[in-house]
Design an enzyme around this catalytic site. Structure first.
Site, PDB file in Angstrom:
ATOM      1  N   GLN A 241      40.975   0.500   3.686  1.00 32.73           N
ATOM      2  CA  GLN A 241      39.655   0.097   4.188  1.00 32.73           C
ATOM      3  C   GLN A 241      39.080   1.118   5.163  1.00 32.73           C
ATOM      4  O   GLN A 241      37.880   1.071   5.474  1.00 32.73           O
ATOM      5  CB  GLN A 241      39.743  -1.282   4.848  1.00 32.73           C
ATOM      6  CG  GLN A 241      40.497  -1.281   6.156  1.00 32.73           C
ATOM      7  CD  GLN A 241      40.690  -2.674   6.743  1.00 32.73           C
ATOM      8  OE1 GLN A 241      41.368  -3.511   6.161  1.00 32.73           O
ATOM      9  NE2 GLN A 241      40.095  -2.924   7.890  1.00 32.73           N
TER      10      GLN A 241
ATOM     11  N   CYS B 110      38.205  -6.227   5.972  1.00 31.79           N
ATOM     12  CA  CYS B 110      39.479  -6.759   5.455  1.00 31.79           C
ATOM     13  C   CYS B 110      39.267  -7.930   4.523  1.00 31.79           C
ATOM     14  O   CYS B 110      39.960  -8.093   3.530  1.00 31.79           O
ATOM     15  CB  CYS B 110      40.385  -7.158   6.607  1.00 31.79           C
ATOM     16  SG  CYS B 110      39.830  -8.614   7.500  1.00 31.79           S
TER      17      CYS B 110
END
Ligand SMILES: *[C@@H]1O[C@H](CO)[C@@H](O)[C@H](O)[C@H]1NC(C)=O
Length: 341
Positions: free
Chosen positions: A134, A147
């Site tokens: 990410q 997330c």
């Protein structure tokens, strides 16, 4: 064997051991070497000084933790987050909206599942895509900002593979750009549930290839938004605070879970079954992709993270299962949910 020969073999052995050790302990290098490894650059000398200081402190913490690692059953390593204080690491901890209202009343289709295998690893069934990263999404550090998208997408990739036999990497960026409804639904659910709701109303999600991850909030690409590689028809919450219920769900498909990932020990987790310290202030979304029992008899959840492969066990973590607290380790049983296809 002559003494010359045995000296040579001894030196050779030392060489192998030393090189094995330097591979096993990549972290115990100096700050400059570490900077080179991770391509880290700082804006000026002051920043470098400050980072170097933090790096030293983290290395010391990790080193002293590992000296007593036998007591804990897991190990830490100097990874790419080693120049961040734990405080910096958790900057985004309030980004994740946990259920703070009444528990959900969703159906639980796996409630009557009785025979669960002793271990499950959805990777071996081909239902898990490679570890994603990410990055520092939205200029923040590693805790939840994007997330939720990675957690929801991994669960969706799983159920899609179970239904169709095809493993397709799906787009987190589409969720980040196009799902603008998600963040403030309060009692409606956690962020992963909101992601599932978006996918349902959008009638699907496109592939990672079609709509690749950039790590910044962008404008929704409506061409790709209407290009559907897979879809889901609904989602359900696992009954909260029951590792037994979570087991039934994870035995059936990969499951989105929320955890408290804010501690230093989580920041630097490297191997073994993680047993804390951690609290239950949910601040990160990950995906439970299996469970099992380690060689020393410790039961664990197998959890896929989205911090790249240099963190943890090639991007995964084993987290202790069946703990005393009903919330599960780091709150893993508090807010689990899964998509239905
Ligand atoms: C589980 O079993 C009970 C009792 O037979 C039944 O009422 C319930 O509908 C079942 N749940 C599911 C999800 O099938």
């Amino acid at each position: 064997m002559s003494s010359g020969n045995s000296l040579a073999s001894f030196l050779l052995l030392c060489f192998f051991l030393a090189s094995a050790a330097s591979r096993l302990l990549p972290g115990y290098e100096n700050h400059e070497q570490w900077m080179a490894r991770y391509g880290r650059k700082y804006k000026d000398v002051e920043e470098k000084e400050r980072r170097s200081q933090i790096y030293q402190e983290n290395v010391q913490y990790i080193e002293s933790f590992n000296i007593n690692a036998m007591n804990k059953g897991y190990k830490l390593a100097v990874n790419e987050f080693a120049d961040l204080t734990n405080e910096e690491f958790i900057t985004t901890r309030n980004r994740f909206k946990a259920h703070e209202c009444s528990p959900s009343t969703s159906a639980f289709r796996y409630e009557n599942v009785t025979a669960v295998p002793t271990s499950v690893d959805w990777r071996k069934k081909g239902a898990v895509t490679p570890i994603k990263d990410q990055g520092q999404c939205g200029k923040q550090h590693k805790l939840c900002r994007c997330c939720w998208a990675f957690s929801a997408v991994a669960a969706m990739e799983g159920i899609t593979q179970l239904k169709t036999g095809k493993l397709v990497s799906l787009s987190e960026q589409e969720l980040v750009d196009c799902d603008t409804s998600g963040v403030d639904q309060g009692c409606e659910g956690g962020l992963m549930d909101n992601a599932f709701d978006f996918i349902i109303s959008n009638k699907g999600l496109t592939t990672e290839t079609n709509y690749p991850y950039t790590g910044v909030d962008g404008t929704c690409n409506s061409n790709e938004e209407s290009n559907h590689a897979a879809t889901i028809t609904g989602h359900e919450d696992v009954p909260a605070n029951s590792e037994t219920a979570l087991l039934k769900a994870v035995a059936s498909q990969p499951v989105s879970v929320a955890i408290d990932a804010s501690g230093s020990d989580f920041q630097f987790y490297s191997s073994g079954v993680f047993k804390g310290d951690c609290g239950t202030e949910l601040d990160h979304g990950v995906t439970a992709v299996g469970y099992g029992t380690s060689d020393d008899g410790t039961k664990y959840w197998l959890v896929k993270n989205s911090w790249g492969t240099s963190w943890g066990l090639e991007g995964y973590i084993m987290m202790q299962r069946d703990v005393e607290a009903k919330e599960g380790i780091c709150g893993i049983a508090m807010q689990a949910s899964y998509p239905i296809a």
